[in-house]
Enzyme design. Structure first.
Site, PDB file in Angstrom:
ATOM      1  N   ASN A  85       0.845  -1.184   0.000  1.00  0.00           N
ATOM      2  CA  ASN A  85       0.000   0.000   0.000  1.00  0.00           C
ATOM      3  C   ASN A  85       0.885   1.240   0.000  1.00  0.00           C
ATOM      4  O   ASN A  85       2.105   1.159  -0.131  1.00  0.00           O
ATOM      5  CB  ASN A  85      -0.952  -0.056   1.206  1.00  0.00           C
ATOM      6  CG  ASN A  85      -2.290   0.570   0.915  1.00  0.00           C
ATOM      7  OD1 ASN A  85      -2.348   1.684   0.407  1.00  0.00           O
ATOM      8  ND2 ASN A  85      -3.357  -0.136   1.242  1.00  0.00           N
ATOM      9  N   HIS A 115      22.851   2.408  13.042  1.00  0.00           N
ATOM     10  CA  HIS A 115      23.910   3.405  13.232  1.00  0.00           C
ATOM     11  C   HIS A 115      24.549   3.194  14.604  1.00  0.00           C
ATOM     12  O   HIS A 115      23.914   2.696  15.534  1.00  0.00           O
ATOM     13  CB  HIS A 115      23.333   4.823  13.129  1.00  0.00           C
ATOM     14  CG  HIS A 115      22.780   5.125  11.778  1.00  0.00           C
ATOM     15  ND1 HIS A 115      23.576   5.408  10.693  1.00  0.00           N
ATOM     16  CD2 HIS A 115      21.501   5.174  11.322  1.00  0.00           C
ATOM     17  CE1 HIS A 115      22.822   5.624   9.630  1.00  0.00           C
ATOM     18  NE2 HIS A 115      21.552   5.483   9.984  1.00  0.00           N
ATOM     19  N   ALA A 160      -1.321  -3.864  13.190  1.00  0.00           N
ATOM     20  CA  ALA A 160      -1.058  -2.461  12.876  1.00  0.00           C
ATOM     21  C   ALA A 160      -0.275  -1.777  13.990  1.00  0.00           C
ATOM     22  O   ALA A 160      -0.511  -2.017  15.174  1.00  0.00           O
ATOM     23  CB  ALA A 160      -2.367  -1.731  12.631  1.00  0.00           C
ATOM     24  N   ARG A 183      -0.981 -15.241  19.440  1.00  0.00           N
ATOM     25  CA  ARG A 183      -1.480 -16.613  19.384  1.00  0.00           C
ATOM     26  C   ARG A 183      -1.154 -17.216  18.025  1.00  0.00           C
ATOM     27  O   ARG A 183      -0.773 -16.510  17.086  1.00  0.00           O
ATOM     28  CB  ARG A 183      -2.985 -16.669  19.640  1.00  0.00           C
ATOM     29  CG  ARG A 183      -3.835 -15.975  18.591  1.00  0.00           C
ATOM     30  CD  ARG A 183      -5.322 -16.140  18.884  1.00  0.00           C
ATOM     31  NE  ARG A 183      -6.150 -15.406  17.961  1.00  0.00           N
ATOM     32  CZ  ARG A 183      -6.520 -15.840  16.761  1.00  0.00           C
ATOM     33  NH1 ARG A 183      -6.113 -17.003  16.302  1.00  0.00           N
ATOM     34  NH2 ARG A 183      -7.307 -15.098  15.990  1.00  0.00           N
TER      35      ARG A 183
END
Length: 195
Positions: A85, A115, A160, A183
């Site tokens: 997306n 870094h 998300a 799970r």
């Protein structure tokens, strides 16, 4: 970029990432990403050709929505039926290997570069890179960051907003910051489709 420097940056060794040769390679890739992101979706053939020029390799069937950004591109290896997306960023100083049938939601980042923690070293370009591997049939939902050295197993789902700092086993649902296993994904997760 020479083969020696390409091997060095992919080796995981601490090195000088500010070398002129790296800056040139980053600039070339940035130009290609700019061209890609400037084209309308209706120019699919031209867009797909630019993507193929950027990537190390990518399957026959894919969808990459703009904007898309990466560092070198040549270290990215993607299988069949890939969908990303809007606003995917891949910092591919090391190899990023993505399997078949992978979905990546909007605003995701795959970061192979690390870094130095000590400011004087970091400011002089000291860095290293570790590869990322994403298996087949993986769904990475919106706003996920995958950190260097992570492997995500086949069939895994990353919720998300997660920050994936460690390996995720196959066929598991994982989420959070840091991302943790919630799970196993089983046949009971199959949904009924309305015809």
């Amino acid at each position: 970029m020479t083969k020696d420097n390409l091997s060095l940056i992919r080796s995981g060794q601490w090195m000088n990432g500010f070398a002129k040769e790296f800056a040139v390679a980053l600039g070339i890739c940035e130009e290609q990403c700019f061209k890609l992101n400037s084209l309308p979706p209706s120019h699919s053939e031209e867009r797909n050709q630019i993507i193929r020029n950027i990537m190390g390799n990518i399957g026959e069937h894919f969808t990459i929505h703009s904007p898309f950004h990466c560092d070198f591109g040549t270290n990215i290896h993607i299988g069949e039926n890939f969908i990303s997306n809007f606003n995917l960023t891949i910092l591919d100083e090391a190899d990023v290997t993505i399997g078949n049938n992978v979905f990546i939601g909007p605003d995701c980042r795959l970061c192979t570069v690390i870094h130095a923690l000590k400011a004087t070293q970091r400011n002089s370009g000291v860095m290293r890179a570790r590869p990322i591997t994403i298996g087949n049939d993986v769904w990475i939902a919106a706003g996920v960051t995958v950190l260097p050295g992570v492997n995500i197993g086949d069939g895994a789902v990353i919720g998300a907003g997660s920050v994936v700092t460690k390996d995720i086993p196959p066929h598991t649902l994982a989420a959070g910051n840091p991302c943790h296993i919630i799970r196993e994904i089983t046949d009971e997760d199959k949904v009924d489709i309305i015809s």
